[in-house]
Design an enzyme around this catalytic site. Structure first.
Site, PDB file in Angstrom:
ATOM      1  N   ASP A  95     -40.400  22.326  11.518  1.00 26.66           N
ATOM      2  CA  ASP A  95     -39.244  22.226  12.406  1.00 26.66           C
ATOM      3  C   ASP A  95     -39.684  21.734  13.783  1.00 26.66           C
ATOM      4  O   ASP A  95     -40.680  22.224  14.341  1.00 26.66           O
ATOM      5  CB  ASP A  95     -38.541  23.577  12.539  1.00 26.66           C
ATOM      6  N   ASP A 116     -38.159  29.999   6.395  1.00 25.86           N
ATOM      7  CA  ASP A 116     -37.206  29.126   7.072  1.00 25.86           C
ATOM      8  C   ASP A 116     -37.661  27.681   6.909  1.00 25.86           C
ATOM      9  O   ASP A 116     -37.807  27.207   5.799  1.00 25.86           O
ATOM     10  CB  ASP A 116     -37.082  29.539   8.538  1.00 25.86           C
ATOM     11  N   ASP A 155     -40.975  30.048  10.249  1.00 18.25           N
ATOM     12  CA  ASP A 155     -41.331  28.652  10.005  1.00 18.25           C
ATOM     13  C   ASP A 155     -42.814  28.549   9.647  1.00 18.25           C
ATOM     14  O   ASP A 155     -43.641  29.324  10.127  1.00 18.25           O
ATOM     15  CB  ASP A 155     -41.076  27.806  11.255  1.00 18.25           C
ATOM     16  N   ARG A 215     -32.752  18.710   4.275  1.00 12.55           N
ATOM     17  CA  ARG A 215     -33.432  18.532   5.562  1.00 12.55           C
ATOM     18  C   ARG A 215     -34.757  17.774   5.407  1.00 12.55           C
ATOM     19  O   ARG A 215     -35.828  18.309   5.626  1.00 12.55           O
ATOM     20  CB  ARG A 215     -33.673  19.878   6.257  1.00 12.55           C
TER      21      ARG A 215
END
Length: 322
Positions: A161, A157, A134, A214
């Site tokens: 997040d 990724d 991330d 997302r």
């Protein structure tokens, strides 16, 4: 609205034309340009606020070793990142830190930042590139985080997040591009015991430019506020609400987005989602599902007119604007 929070004073960047004060809202010509708040709006302004690290204790770092040391220090401080620093893996960020890039091209490449079990962290004006995992990972009951005016791309990724019971977070004025899975909110369908009642996040004035999905993808959290963001040329979908989450998608600008909002993705059960006055150009119809209802937003705010969001966000999002 209930639980009225005090209004945040904003430092305004002038784009053009004269400044006019109308009913307490600062307007610049045809474009509202609150592109450089001095403190966060939304959830990060609650729960004691997010002042960040001490402004009187400042360290400037130019190497990976110096960056790692400054980020993990127990001292309340401001960490100035000068240059694009190459790191490996995830660097832990301690509580009471402001981490800010110098100029428009400073930040991190090759790795990312991990906020785990900490409180009161500000990440601003940073470039993130080519993270091996991330780019920004917020987890394990971390609270009061402001992620603002960063430029994130080409990670492995997630770019931003937020998971594992983290709470009271504002994600504002970031530019995300050249990436697929942008922002996850809630990492797993079986983590409800930790996440229900938490994961409250405000996403405001972000620019999602050619990213895949997302923006965010939400589990359990209620309410999540997705306000005045600009979505351009999105590959899969804009906002997803799943696992009985409650997401309010308000006055965003969707351009070339086939699925602005969805209420189910992957193996997750549907979530609740309501929309209000989103502006759409060559974009599909939003999916909505009120279900058990989306909770009221617990802070005061003044939304920007939906047709002005594109101009405001493209002028103000990313690095070099604060």
């Amino acid at each position: 609205m209930s639980m009225q929070a005090p209004r945040i004073r904003r430092r305004t960047t002038l784009i053009s034309a004269a400044v006019v004060m109308i009913a307490g809202t600062l307007t610049v010509g045809q474009v509202e340009a609150s592109a450089a708040e001095s403190s966060p709006v939304g959830y990060a302004s609650l729960n004691g606020g997010t002042p960040g690290g001490s402004s009187s204790t400042v360290v400037t770092v130019t190497s990976a070793s110096a960056l790692k040391s400054a980020l993990s220090s127990s001292t309340s401080q401001t960490v100035r990142v000068s240059g694009l620093i190459s790191i490996s893996g995830m660097y832990n960020v301690a509580s009471n830190k402001t981490v800010i890039g110098v100029g428009s091209g400073s930040g991190i490449t090759g790795g990312g930042l991990n906020l785990s079990g900490v409180r009161n962290v500000i990440l601003r004006n940073l470039v993130f590139r080519n993270a091996g995992d991330d780019s920004i990972n917020v987890q394990t009951n971390t609270t009061n985080v402001w992620i603002d005016h960063n430029d994130l791309a080409s990670g492995y990724d997630g770019l931003i997040d937020i998971k594992r019971g983290s709470d009271f977070i504002t994600v504002s004025w970031n530019r995300l591009h050249n990436h697929d899975k942008s922002m996850l909110l809630g990492h797993s369908d079986d983590n409800g015991s930790q996440d229900i009642g938490k994961l409250r996040v405000t996403y405001v004035h972000n620019w999602f430019e050619g990213t895949g999905q997302r923006h965010p993808r939400v589990r359990f959290a209620n309410p999540v506020h997705v306000l005045n963001n600009y979505y351009s040329n999105i590959g899969s979908y804009g906002v997803a609400s799943t696992m009985n989450a409650g997401v309010f998608v308000e006055r965003n600008y969707f351009e070339n987005v086939k699925n602005p909002t969805v209420t189910q993705t992957g193996d997750s059960v549907p979530g609740n989602l309501k929309v209000l006055n989103n502006y759409k150009v060559n974009s599909g119809t939003e999916q909505v599902r009120n279900g058990a209802s989306v909770a009221a937003i617990p802070y005061s705010y003044t939304p920007e007119a939906n047709d002005r969001v594109k101009a405001t966000v493209t002028a103000g999002a990313g690095t070099g604007k604060i």
